[in-house]
Design a protein around this motif. Structure first.
Motif, short mmCIF file in Angstrom:
data_model
loop_
_atom_site.label_atom_id
_atom_site.label_comp_id
_atom_site.label_asym_id
_atom_site.label_seq_id
_atom_site.Cartn_x
_atom_site.Cartn_y
_atom_site.Cartn_z
N THR A 61 -10.60 6.32 2.84
CA THR A 61 -10.03 7.51 2.45
C THR A 61 -8.94 7.83 1.59
O THR A 61 -8.38 8.85 1.72
CB THR A 61 -9.60 8.08 3.86
N ASP A 62 -8.57 6.67 1.01
CA ASP A 62 -7.51 6.84 0.15
C ASP A 62 -6.13 7.23 1.06
O ASP A 62 -5.43 8.07 0.50
CB ASP A 62 -7.54 7.34 -1.05
N GLU A 63 -5.93 6.65 2.35
CA GLU A 63 -4.78 7.23 3.10
C GLU A 63 -3.62 7.16 2.47
O GLU A 63 -3.13 6.34 1.78
CB GLU A 63 -5.21 6.39 4.26
N ARG A 64 -2.73 8.41 2.88
CA ARG A 64 -1.58 8.33 2.26
C ARG A 64 -0.59 9.04 3.09
O ARG A 64 -1.11 9.67 4.17
CB ARG A 64 -1.38 9.28 0.89
N ARG A 65 0.65 8.73 3.14
CA ARG A 65 1.64 9.36 3.83
C ARG A 65 1.90 10.82 3.77
O ARG A 65 1.81 11.15 2.41
CB ARG A 65 3.00 8.50 3.99
N PHE A 66 1.98 11.70 4.50
CA PHE A 66 2.26 13.04 4.18
C PHE A 66 3.80 13.31 4.14
O PHE A 66 4.57 13.52 5.00
CB PHE A 66 1.81 13.86 5.46
N SER A 67 4.15 13.25 2.92
CA SER A 67 5.47 13.41 2.44
C SER A 67 5.63 13.99 1.01
O SER A 67 4.60 13.96 0.48
CB SER A 67 6.30 12.40 2.67
N ILE A 68 6.68 14.21 0.63
CA ILE A 68 6.95 14.71 -0.88
C ILE A 68 6.53 13.41 -1.82
O ILE A 68 5.72 13.81 -2.76
CB ILE A 68 8.40 15.00 -1.06
N TRP A 69 6.76 12.28 -1.46
CA TRP A 69 6.67 10.90 -2.31
C TRP A 69 5.01 10.72 -2.10
O TRP A 69 4.38 10.30 -3.27
CB TRP A 69 7.36 10.00 -1.85
N ASN A 70 4.39 10.92 -0.87
CA ASN A 70 2.96 10.66 -0.79
C ASN A 70 2.32 9.51 -1.16
O ASN A 70 1.63 9.35 -1.89
CB ASN A 70 2.22 11.79 -1.70
N PRO A 71 2.99 8.18 -0.69
CA PRO A 71 2.61 7.11 -1.06
C PRO A 71 1.21 6.58 -0.33
O PRO A 71 1.06 7.00 0.89
CB PRO A 71 3.95 6.08 -0.77
N SER A 72 0.47 5.73 -1.07
CA SER A 72 -0.81 5.12 -0.34
C SER A 72 -0.14 4.14 0.81
O SER A 72 1.01 3.54 0.74
CB SER A 72 -1.37 4.46 -1.53
N VAL A 73 -0.58 3.92 1.84
CA VAL A 73 -0.32 2.85 2.96
C VAL A 73 -1.32 1.87 2.77
O VAL A 73 -1.23 0.93 3.49
CB VAL A 73 -0.71 3.74 4.25
N ILE A 74 -2.28 1.86 1.56
CA ILE A 74 -3.08 0.50 1.39
C ILE A 74 -2.25 -0.83 1.29
O ILE A 74 -2.67 -1.72 1.93
CB ILE A 74 -4.03 0.70 0.37
N PRO A 75 -1.33 -0.87 0.56
CA PRO A 75 -0.44 -2.02 0.27
C PRO A 75 0.18 -2.54 1.60
O PRO A 75 -0.13 -3.89 1.93
CB PRO A 75 0.67 -1.79 -0.50
N ILE A 76 0.69 -1.63 2.53
CA ILE A 76 1.26 -2.30 3.74
C ILE A 76 0.19 -2.63 4.50
O ILE A 76 0.68 -3.59 5.49
CB ILE A 76 2.30 -1.04 4.22
N LYS A 77 -0.68 -1.82 4.64
CA LYS A 77 -1.77 -2.26 5.78
C LYS A 77 -2.44 -3.75 5.11
O LYS A 77 -2.81 -4.50 5.89
CB LYS A 77 -2.70 -1.26 5.87
N SER A 78 -2.41 -3.74 3.84
CA SER A 78 -3.07 -5.14 3.38
C SER A 78 -2.16 -6.22 3.55
O SER A 78 -2.54 -7.40 4.07
CB SER A 78 -3.23 -5.06 1.66
N LEU A 79 -0.92 -6.10 3.64
CA LEU A 79 0.08 -6.97 4.14
C LEU A 79 -0.02 -7.29 5.47
O LEU A 79 0.26 -8.56 5.98
CB LEU A 79 1.55 -6.57 3.62
N MET A 80 -0.03 -6.34 6.37
CA MET A 80 -0.23 -6.50 7.67
C MET A 80 -1.33 -7.51 7.86
O MET A 80 -1.39 -8.41 8.81
CB MET A 80 -0.34 -5.01 8.45
N VAL A 81 -2.53 -7.32 7.43
CA VAL A 81 -3.61 -8.13 7.61
C VAL A 81 -3.36 -9.56 7.19
O VAL A 81 -3.69 -10.49 8.02
CB VAL A 81 -4.96 -7.59 6.88
N ALA A 82 -2.85 -9.76 6.10
CA ALA A 82 -2.64 -11.17 5.61
C ALA A 82 -1.43 -11.64 6.38
O ALA A 82 -1.62 -13.03 6.78
CB ALA A 82 -1.98 -10.93 4.06
N CYS A 83 -0.64 -10.99 6.85
CA CYS A 83 0.58 -11.62 7.79
C CYS A 83 -0.06 -11.99 9.10
O CYS A 83 0.34 -13.05 9.67
CB CYS A 83 1.72 -10.91 7.97
N ILE A 84 -0.83 -10.99 9.86
CA ILE A 84 -1.57 -11.34 11.11
C ILE A 84 -2.41 -12.58 10.79
O ILE A 84 -2.46 -13.41 11.70
CB ILE A 84 -2.33 -10.02 11.49
#
Length: 170
Positions: free
Chosen positions: A123-146
């Motif tokens: 879904t190309d998920e993004r945070r709802f804010s002025i900056w509107n960053p993608s959450v894919i990098p942090i979720k990828s890091l979460m998977v790698a660290c788990i």
């Protein structure tokens, strides 16, 4: 066989150390980002809207990356009502049981994080804010660290078995 297990334990410990020290350095990045935000907001009167959100992402990365080294160094929270009075072998027996509980928990967490990452990618998920960053990098890091925490938990199991056998895998 023990030689391969000892190699696996040493390699996993080394990776956990590296990731943990990298996580520790993120504190300086977070401090610099918040200082930059304070300076631009209060002195220059030109606020940057992305600084606090970037710090939140960095803090999440700090927590994720700190997990494996916390397991490796045995620095996690433990109820010490009766565990502290056990012998080294007794502690190893309890730890062998609890590490399997941890592995089960991390397995469930990994399944959920993979599902969350797949959804974010689809879904190309993004945070709802002025900056509107993608959450894919942090979720990828979460998977790698788990995954790294799972590898470290398996290494802990091998260390506890070695303790019961009177050996040292370090």
């Amino acid at each position: 066989m023990w030689r391969w297990i000892a190699f696996y334990v040493r390699l996993t410990d080394r990776i956990s150390d590296y990731v943990g020290y990298l996580a520790a350095s993120l504190i300086f990045f977070m401090g610099a980002t918040l200082l930059f935000d304070a300076v631009t907001r209060n002195l220059i009167r030109m606020p940057v809207h992305w600084a606090v959100e970037l710090t939140q992402f960095t803090l999440a990365a700090y927590y994720f990356m700190g997990g494996p080294i916390t397991l490796k160094n045995d620095e996690h929270v433990r109820m010490d009502l009766w565990y502290g009075n056990l012998s080294v072998r007794g502690k190893a027996k309890v730890d062998i049981f609890t590490v399997w509980c941890l592995i089960f928990y991390l397995g469930v967490l990994l399944a959920g994080s993979i599902s969350s990452l797949a959804y974010a990618i689809a879904t190309d998920e993004r945070r709802f804010s002025i900056w509107n960053p993608s959450v894919i990098p942090i979720k990828s890091l979460m998977v790698a660290c788990i995954v790294l925490m799972l590898l470290q938990a398996v290494a802990l199991f091998f260390k506890h078995v070695a303790t019961l056998r009177g050996e040292d895998l370090r």
